[in-house]
Design a protein around this motif. Structure first.
Motif, PDB file in Angstrom:
ATOM      1  N   LYS A  77       0.822  -1.216   0.000  1.00  0.00           N
ATOM      2  CA  LYS A  77       0.000   0.000   0.000  1.00  0.00           C
ATOM      3  C   LYS A  77       0.852   1.260   0.000  1.00  0.00           C
ATOM      4  CE  LYS A  77      -0.700   0.033   5.058  1.00  0.00           C
ATOM      5  NZ  LYS A  77       0.592   0.630   5.311  1.00  0.00           N
ATOM      6  N   ASP A  78       2.125   1.136   0.420  1.00  0.00           N
ATOM      7  CA  ASP A  78       3.012   2.298   0.464  1.00  0.00           C
ATOM      8  C   ASP A  78       3.802   2.502  -0.829  1.00  0.00           C
ATOM      9  OD1 ASP A  78       2.317   2.889   3.133  1.00  0.00           O
ATOM     10  OD2 ASP A  78       3.729   1.380   3.870  1.00  0.00           O
ATOM     11  N   ILE A  79       3.715   1.559  -1.755  1.00  0.00           N
ATOM     12  CA  ILE A  79       4.511   1.625  -2.982  1.00  0.00           C
ATOM     13  C   ILE A  79       3.830   2.533  -4.007  1.00  0.00           C
ATOM     14  CG2 ILE A  79       5.442   0.310  -4.922  1.00  0.00           C
ATOM     15  CD1 ILE A  79       5.588  -2.116  -3.035  1.00  0.00           C
ATOM     16  N   VAL A  80       4.571   3.529  -4.489  1.00  0.00           N
ATOM     17  CA  VAL A  80       3.999   4.445  -5.487  1.00  0.00           C
ATOM     18  C   VAL A  80       4.866   4.548  -6.745  1.00  0.00           C
ATOM     19  CG1 VAL A  80       2.850   5.817  -3.713  1.00  0.00           C
ATOM     20  CG2 VAL A  80       5.130   6.485  -4.496  1.00  0.00           C
ATOM     21  N   ALA A  81       6.105   4.040  -6.700  1.00  0.00           N
ATOM     22  CA  ALA A  81       7.001   4.160  -7.854  1.00  0.00           C
ATOM     23  C   ALA A  81       8.111   3.123  -7.731  1.00  0.00           C
ATOM     24  CB  ALA A  81       7.603   5.572  -7.923  1.00  0.00           C
ATOM     25  N   TRP A  82       8.920   3.023  -8.793  1.00  0.00           N
ATOM     26  CA  TRP A  82      10.093   2.156  -8.756  1.00  0.00           C
ATOM     27  C   TRP A  82      11.296   2.916  -9.287  1.00  0.00           C
ATOM     28  CZ3 TRP A  82      13.053   0.383 -12.969  1.00  0.00           C
ATOM     29  CH2 TRP A  82      12.549   0.702 -14.247  1.00  0.00           C
ATOM     30  N   SER A  83      12.482   2.437  -8.942  1.00  0.00           N
ATOM     31  CA  SER A  83      13.711   3.070  -9.430  1.00  0.00           C
ATOM     32  C   SER A  83      14.844   2.061  -9.381  1.00  0.00           C
ATOM     33  CB  SER A  83      14.063   4.301  -8.579  1.00  0.00           C
ATOM     34  OG  SER A  83      14.341   3.915  -7.240  1.00  0.00           O
ATOM     35  N   LEU A  87      24.321  -0.047  -8.423  1.00  0.00           N
ATOM     36  CA  LEU A  87      24.648  -0.896  -9.564  1.00  0.00           C
ATOM     37  C   LEU A  87      23.480  -1.763 -10.009  1.00  0.00           C
ATOM     38  CD1 LEU A  87      26.581  -2.273 -11.561  1.00  0.00           C
ATOM     39  CD2 LEU A  87      27.356  -3.729  -9.685  1.00  0.00           C
ATOM     40  N   ASP A  88      22.808  -2.406  -9.048  1.00  0.00           N
ATOM     41  CA  ASP A  88      21.858  -3.443  -9.453  1.00  0.00           C
ATOM     42  C   ASP A  88      20.656  -3.585  -8.530  1.00  0.00           C
ATOM     43  OD1 ASP A  88      23.159  -4.379  -7.249  1.00  0.00           O
ATOM     44  OD2 ASP A  88      23.782  -6.295  -8.109  1.00  0.00           O
ATOM     45  N   ILE A  89      20.304  -2.542  -7.814  1.00  0.00           N
ATOM     46  CA  ILE A  89      19.168  -2.625  -6.898  1.00  0.00           C
ATOM     47  C   ILE A  89      17.919  -2.060  -7.564  1.00  0.00           C
ATOM     48  CG2 ILE A  89      18.196  -1.815  -4.720  1.00  0.00           C
ATOM     49  CD1 ILE A  89      21.033  -1.736  -3.604  1.00  0.00           C
ATOM     50  N   VAL A  90      16.876  -2.881  -7.627  1.00  0.00           N
ATOM     51  CA  VAL A  90      15.569  -2.422  -8.098  1.00  0.00           C
ATOM     52  C   VAL A  90      14.758  -2.097  -6.857  1.00  0.00           C
ATOM     53  CG1 VAL A  90      13.461  -3.034  -9.315  1.00  0.00           C
ATOM     54  CG2 VAL A  90      15.673  -3.794 -10.200  1.00  0.00           C
ATOM     55  N   ARG A  91      14.372  -0.841  -6.727  1.00  0.00           N
ATOM     56  CA  ARG A  91      13.683  -0.378  -5.525  1.00  0.00           C
ATOM     57  C   ARG A  91      12.216  -0.112  -5.805  1.00  0.00           C
ATOM     58  NH1 ARG A  91      16.356   4.120  -1.817  1.00  0.00           N
ATOM     59  NH2 ARG A  91      17.461   2.210  -1.238  1.00  0.00           N
ATOM     60  N   LEU A  92      11.349  -0.673  -4.971  1.00  0.00           N
ATOM     61  CA  LEU A  92       9.937  -0.292  -4.951  1.00  0.00           C
ATOM     62  C   LEU A  92       9.811   0.687  -3.787  1.00  0.00           C
ATOM     63  CD1 LEU A  92       8.138  -3.711  -5.579  1.00  0.00           C
ATOM     64  CD2 LEU A  92       9.098  -2.087  -7.218  1.00  0.00           C
ATOM     65  N   GLN A  93       9.417   1.930  -4.080  1.00  0.00           N
ATOM     66  CA  GLN A  93       9.574   2.999  -3.098  1.00  0.00           C
ATOM     67  C   GLN A  93       8.276   3.731  -2.790  1.00  0.00           C
ATOM     68  OE1 GLN A  93      12.568   4.785  -5.623  1.00  0.00           O
ATOM     69  NE2 GLN A  93      11.242   6.557  -6.044  1.00  0.00           N
ATOM     70  N   ASP A  94       8.330   4.478  -1.667  1.00  0.00           N
ATOM     71  CA  ASP A  94       7.166   5.264  -1.261  1.00  0.00           C
ATOM     72  C   ASP A  94       7.223   6.656  -1.872  1.00  0.00           C
ATOM     73  OD1 ASP A  94       8.989   6.758   0.237  1.00  0.00           O
ATOM     74  OD2 ASP A  94       8.473   5.795   2.138  1.00  0.00           O
ATOM     75  N   ALA A  95       6.327   7.523  -1.476  1.00  0.00           N
ATOM     76  CA  ALA A  95       6.217   8.858  -2.081  1.00  0.00           C
ATOM     77  C   ALA A  95       7.434   9.734  -1.816  1.00  0.00           C
ATOM     78  CB  ALA A  95       4.959   9.549  -1.558  1.00  0.00           C
ATOM     79  N   GLY A  97      10.532   8.525  -1.845  1.00  0.00           N
ATOM     80  CA  GLY A  97      11.692   7.898  -2.486  1.00  0.00           C
ATOM     81  C   GLY A  97      12.375   6.868  -1.612  1.00  0.00           C
ATOM     82  N   GLU A  98      11.858   6.683  -0.388  1.00  0.00           N
ATOM     83  CA  GLU A  98      12.444   5.687   0.510  1.00  0.00           C
ATOM     84  C   GLU A  98      12.012   4.287   0.094  1.00  0.00           C
ATOM     85  OE1 GLU A  98      14.660   6.111   3.075  1.00  0.00           O
ATOM     86  OE2 GLU A  98      14.782   8.136   2.199  1.00  0.00           O
ATOM     87  N   ALA A  99      12.879   3.316   0.365  1.00  0.00           N
ATOM     88  CA  ALA A  99      12.597   1.939  -0.039  1.00  0.00           C
ATOM     89  C   ALA A  99      11.473   1.329   0.789  1.00  0.00           C
ATOM     90  CB  ALA A  99      13.847   1.091   0.096  1.00  0.00           C
TER      91      ALA A  99
END
Length: 230
Positions: A77-83, A87-95, A97-99
Motif C-alpha cells: 500500500k506504500d509503494i507508489v514508484a520504482w527506481s 549498480l543493481d538494486i531495483v527499488r519499490l519505493q514510497d512517495a 523515495g524511501e525503499a
C-alpha cells in the motif's frame, strides 16, 4: 616518479571502467524492467501483479499494482514508484523515495528482496512465474524410478502439500530398492529446471529433464537413475 604516475593512471582507468560498467548495468535495468512482474512470497502462496512503466514519476518511474495487492501483501500500500539504485538494486519505493523493499537479481529475471521481520519476497517476470506454476502443477502425481535398463526400482508420489518454504511433501510407495528406501525423500521442489528430492537428514538428489522427456539423476553415472511420469 614515472612509475607512480603509471600506477595512478592505471588505477584511475580502472575506476573509470568500473563507473562505466555500473552505469551500463543501471541503464540496462531501467530499459528491461518495464513490463508486468509477479511479486510474491517465496512459496508463491501470496502473489501480486506489478506493472512497471518507463514514465518518470517524482523520484522514480511509474508503476501500477493490481487492486488485490494491498490485501494480499499489505506492505504494498506504500509503494507508489520504482527506481534503480546503485549498480543493481531495483527499488519499490514510497512517495518520499524511501525503499519499501529493495530487490537484487539472483538469476536471470528473478529478483529477491528482504523485509525485516517478514522474510524474503520474489519479483519475477509474470509470464515466467505463471509458466513455473504450470510446470509445478505438471509435476504433481505418481512417478516411477527406473534404472537405465528400464528396470523399475521404486514408485513415489509428488504432492502440492507444503512442507516448508518452497518445499512440498513426497511419499515413497512400498517395496523400493534399498538404496532409495534408505535415502527416503520426504520433500521435493522444482529449482532452476531440476526436480530436487530431499531426505529428512538434508541429503538432496537432483534430476534433470533429458531429450526423451525423462528426468535423470545428475551427475550422470554408468547405471543412471531415471524418474518417469506415470
Amino acid at each position: 616518479m614515472r612509475g607512480l604516475r603509471v600506477v595512478a593512471f592505471a588505477v584511475a582507468a580502472c575506476v573509470a571502467a568500473i563507473g562505466i560498467a555500473h552505469a551500463q548495468d543501471a541503464t540496462t535495468l531501467k530499459k528491461t524492467m518495464p513490463g508486468q512482474w509477479e511479486l510474491s512470497t517465496t512459496e508463491r502462496s501470496k502473489t501480486c501483479v506489478v506493472t512497471m512503466k518507463g514514465d518518470a514519476a517524482g523520484q522514480g518511474f511509474k508503476l501500477e499494482l493490481e487492486p488485490a495487492c494491498k490485501t494480499t501483501l499489505p506492505f504494498t500500500k506504500d509503494i507508489v514508484a520504482w527506481s534503480v539504485r546503485g549498480l543493481d538494486i531495483v527499488r519499490l519505493q514510497d512517495a518520499t523515495g524511501e525503499a519499501v523493499i529493495d530487490f537484487t537479481e539472483v538469476e536471470a529475471g528473478i529478483f529477491e528482496g528482504l523485509r525485516q521481520g517478514e522474510g524474503v519476497y520474489i519479483l519475477q517476470d509474470l509470464a515466467a512465474a505463471r509458466s513455473m506454476a504450470k510446470s509445478m502443477d505438471q509435476m504433481i502425481g505418481d512417478w516411477s524410478m527406473v534404472r537405465g535398463n528400464g528396470q523399475p526400482v521404486c514408485g513415489l508420489t509428488l504432492t502440492n502439500t507444503e512442507a516448508g518454504p518452497d518445499n512440498f511433501q513426497v511419499f515413497l510407495k512400498p517395496k523400493c530398492d534399498p538404496a532409495i528406501a534408505q535415502f527416503n525423500p520426504a520433500q521435493w521442489r522444482l529449482e532452476r529446471g531440476q526436480i530436487v528430492l530431499m531426505s529428512k537428514s538434508g541429503e538432496a538428489w537432483q534430476f534433470e529433464a533429458d531429450d526423451n522427456a525423462q528426468w535423470r539423476r545428475v551427475p550422470d553415472t554408468a547405471d543412471p537413475l531415471i524418474m518417469l511420469r506415470q
